[in-house]
Design a protein around this motif. Structure first.
Motif, mmCIF file in Angstrom:
data_model
loop_
_atom_site.group_PDB
_atom_site.id
_atom_site.type_symbol
_atom_site.label_atom_id
_atom_site.label_comp_id
_atom_site.label_asym_id
_atom_site.label_seq_id
_atom_site.Cartn_x
_atom_site.Cartn_y
_atom_site.Cartn_z
ATOM 1 N N HIS A 1 0.795 -1.274 -0.118
ATOM 2 C CA HIS A 1 -0.153 0.003 -0.072
ATOM 3 C C HIS A 1 0.801 1.143 0.068
ATOM 4 N N ILE A 2 1.912 1.314 0.968
ATOM 5 C CA ILE A 2 2.614 2.270 0.960
ATOM 6 C C ILE A 2 3.517 2.407 -0.285
ATOM 7 N N GLN A 3 3.949 1.534 -0.772
ATOM 8 C CA GLN A 3 4.902 1.473 -2.193
ATOM 9 C C GLN A 3 4.196 2.011 -3.291
ATOM 10 N N THR B 1 5.681 -4.776 -7.285
ATOM 11 C CA THR B 1 4.712 -5.694 -7.023
ATOM 12 C C THR B 1 5.105 -6.584 -5.984
ATOM 13 N N LYS B 2 4.167 -7.468 -5.689
ATOM 14 C CA LYS B 2 4.658 -8.502 -4.487
ATOM 15 C C LYS B 2 5.544 -9.438 -5.172
ATOM 16 N N PHE C 1 8.847 0.473 6.860
ATOM 17 C CA PHE C 1 7.487 1.189 6.439
ATOM 18 C C PHE C 1 6.608 1.531 7.632
ATOM 19 N N VAL C 2 6.021 2.694 7.501
ATOM 20 C CA VAL C 2 4.827 3.177 8.666
ATOM 21 C C VAL C 2 3.886 3.585 8.221
ATOM 22 N N ASP C 3 2.745 3.153 8.481
ATOM 23 C CA ASP C 3 1.323 3.613 7.994
ATOM 24 C C ASP C 3 1.355 4.978 8.370
#
Length: 164
Positions: free
Chosen positions: A24-26, A35-36, A85-87
């Motif tokens: 989501h962040i990326q 992508t994953k 990564f942080v929301d």
């Protein structure tokens, strides 16, 4: 209810939330075309990160994963800081999620006799650059990275932290 997230070591039960948060962040927030499938390490966290002097942590707030950080053992008493990564809702001074995660990783590195922490990041993560610099990381060039540092295609800015 606790006002700050709790940091714990990653377990397999965390995988779906970790993947969702990072993608989501990326993709949504920073519009990075990744992508994953481009990140197979997200599906083998225990084998990839939680070996040697490496580890992976998550920040939880009311059972929701709101942040991640990892240290990848690259040998020679060195680690690569990855997957921080942080929301968006949990960044900044109110929750201090980034500081909690980074302090956990640095404490771990110290306990494991790590000498240096390296990281690569993308040019668009300007707030991350300021955060790392504020926390003692020094900008370095690509040529200053250890030869065993895994440079990612999106990484164009690099940092080093000397563990005391």
């Amino acid at each position: 209810m606790n006002n700050s997230p709790v940091v714990k070591e990653y377990s397999k039960d965390d995988q779906a939330q970790v993947v969702d948060l990072i993608l989501h962040i990326q993709q949504q927030e920073y519009n990075i075309q990744i992508t994953k499938d481009d990140q197979p390490d997200l599906f083998t966290i225990e084998d990839f990160y939680q070996t040697g002097s490496g580890n992976f942590w998550v920040a939880l707030y009311d059972d929701k994963i709101v942040g991640t950080i990892s240290l990848l053992d690259i040998g020679n008493h060195q680690v690569a800081l990855r997957k921080m990564f942080v929301d968006k809702e949990y960044r900044g001074g109110k929750f201090k999620t980034s500081s909690l995660l980074l302090n956990t990783a640095i404490k771990w590195a110290r306990e494991k006799s790590i000498k240096e922490v390296y990281l690569g990041t993308t040019p668009q993560f300007l707030a991350a650059h300021r955060f790392y610099e504020k926390n003692g990381f020094t900008g370095i060039g690509l040529k200053d990275l250890p030869e065993n540092f895994p440079v990612l295609q999106v990484d164009k800015k690099f940092y080093k932290y000397l563990v005391d």
